[in-house]
Design an enzyme around this catalytic site. Sequence first.
Site, mmCIF file in Angstrom:
data_model
loop_
_atom_site.group_PDB
_atom_site.id
_atom_site.type_symbol
_atom_site.label_atom_id
_atom_site.label_comp_id
_atom_site.label_asym_id
_atom_site.label_seq_id
_atom_site.Cartn_x
_atom_site.Cartn_y
_atom_site.Cartn_z
ATOM 1 N N ARG A 107 6.294 -6.772 9.214
ATOM 2 C CA ARG A 107 5.790 -8.116 8.878
ATOM 3 C C ARG A 107 4.492 -7.967 8.099
ATOM 4 O O ARG A 107 3.982 -6.866 7.936
ATOM 5 C CB ARG A 107 5.521 -8.912 10.158
ATOM 6 N N ASN A 133 5.021 -1.993 11.799
ATOM 7 C CA ASN A 133 5.044 -3.448 11.904
ATOM 8 C C ASN A 133 5.858 -4.006 10.754
ATOM 9 O O ASN A 133 5.491 -3.846 9.581
ATOM 10 C CB ASN A 133 3.629 -4.036 11.881
#
Length: 445
Positions: free
Chosen positions: A292, A290
Site C-alpha cells: 500500500r 507493505n
Amino acid sequence: MFKKILIANRGEIALRVIRTCREMGIKTVAVYSTADAESLHVRFADEAVCIGPPQSSESYLKMSNIISAAEITNADAIHPGYGFLSENAKFSKLCEEHHIKFIGATGEMIDKMGDKANAKATMKAAGVPCVPGSEGIILDFKDCIKVALETGYPVMLKASAGGGGKGMRAVWKAEDLKDAWDSARQESKAAFGNDDMYMEKLIEEPRHIEIQVIGDSFGKACHLSERDCSVQRRHQKLTEETPSPFMTDVLREKMGNAAVLAAEFIKYEGAGTVEFLVDKHRNFFFMEMNTRIQVEHPITEEVVNYDLIREQILVAAGVPISGKNYYPKMHAIECRINAEDPYANFRPAPGKITTFHAPGGHGIRIDTHVYAGYMIPPNYDSMIAKLITTAQTREEAINKMKRALDEFVIEGVKTTIPFHRQLMDHPDYISGNYTTKFMEDFVMK
C-alpha cells in the site's frame, strides 16, 4: 483512465488522494462516518456518502457499505489509502468481483505478502536476504524451543498476522521463552483473531530502513530509494527521513536492487514498500512488505519530485512505468503530529481544536485534514498532521524543521509538537546516531 475514484479512507490521506485526482481531472467520492461529517476530505470531494457510525467496524471497515457507495455513485475505482482495508485481500477480491478497480495490490498479492511467515518464505525463494529464524509458522511450544536453540538467543517472537508491534516479544534467555510465547499468542489472538507465531533472530542495534517501490502490470518494477524510520515508540513510527544518515551509496544500491528483485519476483503491481532491518555492520535483512502507500510517502515525493499517488493511479489504469530507479536529490524529514500528550506517556488527547496556525515558507509541506474548530474524534488513529521539511542538506532540513515546529500552533488539545521540537535538538538525532531503541532512553524535558 478512470472517470471517478472512491476513496475508502478518511483524514489527511483521503484529502491527499482527492488533490491528485483533481489535478488529473478525475471525479472523487468521499466516504465518511458520522464522526467525520465535518472533515475536510468530505468537503473537498465531488461527492460524499455516509457509510455508518463512528466505529470503524461499522463504517471504514464495512466492505458492503463501501462497495454500495461505489456502485450508487458509479465509481469505477477505489483507492484504499493506508490502514483500514488497504491490505485486505478479501476487499481487493470483492472490488474485482464488482468490476471496480482496486488501486493497490491484488488479493493474491496481499495474501502472499500480508502473512509475514509466507512473505519471508517467498523472499527467501527470490534470493532476498532474510533474518535467520523459523521456516514458516511454529507448530507448538516444543517446536518453539527447538527453533530458538537453532537460531540462537536473543530471538524475537512475532505474530504471523501482526502489525503495529502487537504479538511481538523479545526473548533474551531460554527461561523467559514460555512466558513470551504465551503472552504473544494471547495478544495476537485478541488483536487479529489468529495466534500463529514465527521466530526471528533479534537484530541488535537495528535500524528500520525501507525502500519505496513501484511495479506495473507488465512485471516491471523500480525503486525510489530509502526512508529511515528508526525513531519509533512501541513499533509505531514517530519521524522519518530520506536519505538515511546511515546509508552509503553501496548499501543503497544493494538494498534498492533487493527491493526491485522482491517486487519483480512476485510481479507486484502498484506502490509498495519493502522494509528491512539493518544491523550496525550494515547487513540488511527483509522484514516485511507493505502492499500500500505509506504514511511517510511525502518525504520520498519531495526528494525525487514524484507524485506517488498519481503513479498509483496510472499503474492501476494499465500505464507502464519508466523502469528507471530514482535517487534523492535533497534531504527531507517528516514529523507525525499526533493528538497525544508526550508528557503523559503519549496518552491520546481527542477534543476540539480551538486555534490552528500552520507554518509556511520555502521547503515546508503540511498534509492535514484539521482546522480551527475541528473536533478530533476518539475513534481513530491520533495522527492529525504530517509536517515535512525539505532542504539541500540534512542540517538545513533539521533547522527548517525546528523553525516550522516553533511556528506550528495547535491549541485546545495536546499534541506531539513539543516532543518533535526536543527531538530536533537531541545530539544523537542531530548526529544521525540512532536506532529503533532510541526512544527507550528518551525523556521529555
